[in-house]
Structures are given as C-alpha cells and as structure tokens.
Design a protein around this motif. Structure first.
Motif, PDB file in Angstrom:
ATOM      1  N   ALA A 163     -13.872  24.840  25.848  1.00 49.28           N
ATOM      2  CA  ALA A 163     -13.838  26.013  24.967  1.00 49.28           C
ATOM      3  C   ALA A 163     -15.109  26.846  25.060  1.00 49.28           C
ATOM      4  N   GLY A 164     -16.192  26.237  25.504  1.00 47.68           N
ATOM      5  CA  GLY A 164     -17.472  26.944  25.532  1.00 47.68           C
ATOM      6  C   GLY A 164     -18.036  27.153  24.138  1.00 47.68           C
ATOM      7  N   ALA A 165     -17.600  26.326  23.192  1.00 47.31           N
ATOM      8  CA  ALA A 165     -18.058  26.454  21.802  1.00 47.31           C
ATOM      9  C   ALA A 165     -17.796  25.135  21.091  1.00 47.31           C
ATOM     10  N   ALA A 166     -18.594  24.871  20.073  1.00 49.22           N
ATOM     11  CA  ALA A 166     -18.432  23.646  19.293  1.00 49.22           C
ATOM     12  C   ALA A 166     -17.495  23.885  18.114  1.00 49.22           C
ATOM     13  N   PHE A 167     -16.716  22.875  17.794  1.00 44.26           N
ATOM     14  CA  PHE A 167     -15.916  22.917  16.581  1.00 44.26           C
ATOM     15  C   PHE A 167     -16.822  22.613  15.395  1.00 44.26           C
ATOM     16  N   PRO A 168     -16.478  23.101  14.212  1.00 45.60           N
ATOM     17  CA  PRO A 168     -17.332  22.858  13.043  1.00 45.60           C
ATOM     18  C   PRO A 168     -17.594  21.372  12.827  1.00 45.60           C
ATOM     19  N   ALA A 169     -18.797  21.060  12.398  1.00 43.93           N
ATOM     20  CA  ALA A 169     -19.163  19.670  12.152  1.00 43.93           C
ATOM     21  C   ALA A 169     -18.281  19.045  11.075  1.00 43.93           C
ATOM     22  N   SER A 170     -17.705  19.871  10.193  1.00 42.74           N
ATOM     23  CA  SER A 170     -16.837  19.354   9.126  1.00 42.74           C
ATOM     24  C   SER A 170     -15.494  18.874   9.655  1.00 42.74           C
ATOM     25  N   PHE A 171     -15.148  19.218  10.905  1.00 42.52           N
ATOM     26  CA  PHE A 171     -13.904  18.750  11.514  1.00 42.52           C
ATOM     27  C   PHE A 171     -14.120  17.333  12.040  1.00 42.52           C
ATOM     28  N   PRO A 199      -4.165  25.033  12.469  1.00 47.18           N
ATOM     29  CA  PRO A 199      -5.235  24.858  11.472  1.00 47.18           C
ATOM     30  C   PRO A 199      -4.816  25.425  10.124  1.00 47.18           C
ATOM     31  N   THR A 200      -5.287  24.816   9.067  1.00 47.48           N
ATOM     32  CA  THR A 200      -5.048  25.348   7.730  1.00 47.48           C
ATOM     33  C   THR A 200      -5.868  26.629   7.549  1.00 47.48           C
ATOM     34  N   ALA A 201      -5.581  27.344   6.464  1.00 50.19           N
ATOM     35  CA  ALA A 201      -6.330  28.569   6.193  1.00 50.19           C
ATOM     36  C   ALA A 201      -7.824  28.274   6.079  1.00 50.19           C
ATOM     37  N   GLY A 202      -8.159  27.181   5.402  1.00 53.75           N
ATOM     38  CA  GLY A 202      -9.555  26.815   5.260  1.00 53.75           C
ATOM     39  C   GLY A 202     -10.199  26.461   6.589  1.00 53.75           C
ATOM     40  N   GLU A 203      -9.451  25.773   7.442  1.00 52.26           N
ATOM     41  CA  GLU A 203      -9.975  25.419   8.762  1.00 52.26           C
ATOM     42  C   GLU A 203     -10.187  26.661   9.619  1.00 52.26           C
ATOM     43  N   ARG A 204      -9.240  27.610   9.538  1.00 55.32           N
ATOM     44  CA  ARG A 204      -9.392  28.845  10.318  1.00 55.32           C
ATOM     45  C   ARG A 204     -10.655  29.591   9.899  1.00 55.32           C
ATOM     46  N   GLU A 205     -10.920  29.591   8.626  1.00 57.91           N
ATOM     47  CA  GLU A 205     -12.126  30.261   8.151  1.00 57.91           C
ATOM     48  C   GLU A 205     -13.376  29.585   8.709  1.00 57.91           C
ATOM     49  N   ARG A 206     -13.371  28.266   8.717  1.00 62.07           N
ATOM     50  CA  ARG A 206     -14.530  27.540   9.232  1.00 62.07           C
ATOM     51  C   ARG A 206     -14.644  27.656  10.747  1.00 62.07           C
ATOM     52  N   LEU A 207     -13.522  27.836  11.422  1.00 58.60           N
ATOM     53  CA  LEU A 207     -13.552  28.002  12.874  1.00 58.60           C
ATOM     54  C   LEU A 207     -14.193  29.317  13.285  1.00 58.60           C
ATOM     55  N   GLY A 208     -14.118  30.311  12.438  1.00 57.43           N
ATOM     56  CA  GLY A 208     -14.742  31.596  12.717  1.00 57.43           C
ATOM     57  C   GLY A 208     -14.199  32.236  13.988  1.00 57.43           C
ATOM     58  N   PRO A 209     -15.065  32.697  14.898  1.00 50.89           N
ATOM     59  CA  PRO A 209     -14.605  33.391  16.101  1.00 50.89           C
ATOM     60  C   PRO A 209     -13.843  32.506  17.072  1.00 50.89           C
ATOM     61  N   LEU A 210     -13.893  31.193  16.862  1.00 50.20           N
ATOM     62  CA  LEU A 210     -13.128  30.299  17.740  1.00 50.20           C
ATOM     63  C   LEU A 210     -11.645  30.314  17.387  1.00 50.20           C
ATOM     64  N   ALA A 211     -11.311  30.622  16.138  1.00 54.20           N
ATOM     65  CA  ALA A 211      -9.921  30.546  15.671  1.00 54.20           C
ATOM     66  C   ALA A 211      -8.951  31.392  16.496  1.00 54.20           C
ATOM     67  N   PRO A 212      -9.283  32.673  16.788  1.00 51.70           N
ATOM     68  CA  PRO A 212      -8.316  33.479  17.546  1.00 51.70           C
ATOM     69  C   PRO A 212      -8.113  33.009  18.986  1.00 51.70           C
TER      70      PRO A 212
END
Length: 218
Positions: free
Chosen positions: A175-183, A198-211
């Motif tokens: 991915a060239g990016a780390a997943f949130p430490a909370s995952f 991902p849940t809505a909360g997870e998408r928010e924590r994923l930030g620019p990785l989500a799309p």
C-alpha cells in the motif's frame, strides 16, 4: 522460512480440526464454501512443490512483496480455475477425503520448504525469486486464507500472531502506507484486502488510505 512453516502448519491443523459439517459453511472468500477454500489450499501446496523443484539460473526479478499482483477490483467470479476448484471440491463428497489430501500434499510441501536453500533461485509464473522470498510471499497467502477459513467459524483457531504481523507489514509495503495503530493486524488485513468493508469509524481513522481500498492480492 520458519514463519512459512509455522503459518502453514497452523492452517493445516485448523483444517484438520474442522468437523465435517463446517466444510459446507461459507468461507471468507466470496462465493466459496470452506470445502472450496480447502481444495484451493491443495492446489497451493502443489504449486509450492512444483516451484521449489523448478530452479532458475537468472537473477531474481521479484521478491516476497512484488511477487503479488495487486488490483482494486475483486474477482469477477468467471475465472476458469476458480470454477474448476468449486467442481473439484464438490467431487470429494466426503470431507475426510479432502482433509486427507490436504494433509498428504500439504505435509510434503512443508517438508520441501524446510529442506529448501533460501538463496536458491526458483521460477514460477514467468518470475524468478529466491526460495526464501517465494516462501516468504506465501506467509501472506497462508495468513489471509486462514482468516478466510475461520471467517464464519468462531470456534476455530485463527492464524499465528507472528504471521498476522508479518502479513500486515507486507500489505503496508504494497500500500505504501501504514494502517492506523488502532487497527489489529487481522482488521488491517481484512479491510485492506476487501474481505470486509471498514466501518464508518475505521474509514475516518484510515484517512487518505480509505479511498484507495481495497488492495486485492492475487
């Protein structure tokens, strides 16, 4: 090499411990029952055996991460090999036969991996890798499919923690990016490869990785 063996042994042990009725339950692979997934693992074990005895005399072209083809689209369900696996799995009828075949071929693949020189170059699918990198790539394969195996079997043992951690690092490199430490490692792998949304909360924590999700690995 050791992690390949631990991940593969744990996956085979999980299959061996399944009651017959679980083979007819859905797996985490869309459209596949557990029996279809186990049949796929038999094919995987055959691939490992074939590759480890297919030497190459050129420089490696891939490593454990670049071995994987990555897309953003899930399988369309029209792949001839996938269709063959479903028919073949159904032909076993008795889960004990499928269990035995995986143990037989899978044990041989495990022994071949343990005996392999990690620096020896091997060829597969028009790629050249060291045996160590090839087996390292399969840690991700075994871990993801172990998660698929137990997706709807809450009583079954999941993959080893060290395999989950290594697979997460490989996915983050892809991915060239780390997943949130909370995952958790499992949640990073499941959401990252599109095995669950991902849940809505997870998408928010994923930030620019989500799309950019999912990273469909094959």
């Amino acid at each position: 090499m050791d992690l390949f063996s631990r991940s593969w042994s744990a996956l085979r042990a999980a299959v061996a411990g399944l009651p017959d009725e679980d083979f007819a339950r859905p797996s985490g692979c869309a459209g596949w029952l557990v029996r279809d997934l186990v049949c796929h693992l038999v094919i995987d074990a055959q691939d490992v055996l074939i590759t480890l005895v297919t030497p190459a005399d050129t420089e490696p072209t891939r490593d454990a991460v670049t071995y994987w083809k990555v897309s953003t689209a899930p399988p369309a369900g029209d792949d001839p090999l996938d269709a063959l696996i479903v028919r073949l799995a159904a032909a076993y009828e008795d889960p004990a036969l499928l269990r035995f075949h995986l143990d037989d071929v899978g044990s041989a693949a495990g022994r071949a991996a343990a005996l392999a020189d990690p620096q020896r170059r091997v060829a597969t699918q028009d790629m050249v890798l060291t045996a160590g990198d090839y087996l390292g790539a399969y840690v991700l394969e075994w871990t993801l499919h172990h998660l698929d195996l137990v997706a709807h079997l809450p009583g079954a043992a999941g993959p080893p923690a060290e395999g989950l951690a290594r697979s997460r690092r490989m996915l983050e490199t892809i991915a060239g990016a780390a997943f949130p430490a909370s995952f958790s490692d499992a949640d990073a792998l499941l959401t990252g490869t599109g095995r669950r949304a991902p849940t809505a909360g997870e998408r928010e924590r994923l930030g620019p990785l989500a799309p950019r999700l999912p990273f469909v690995i094959g």
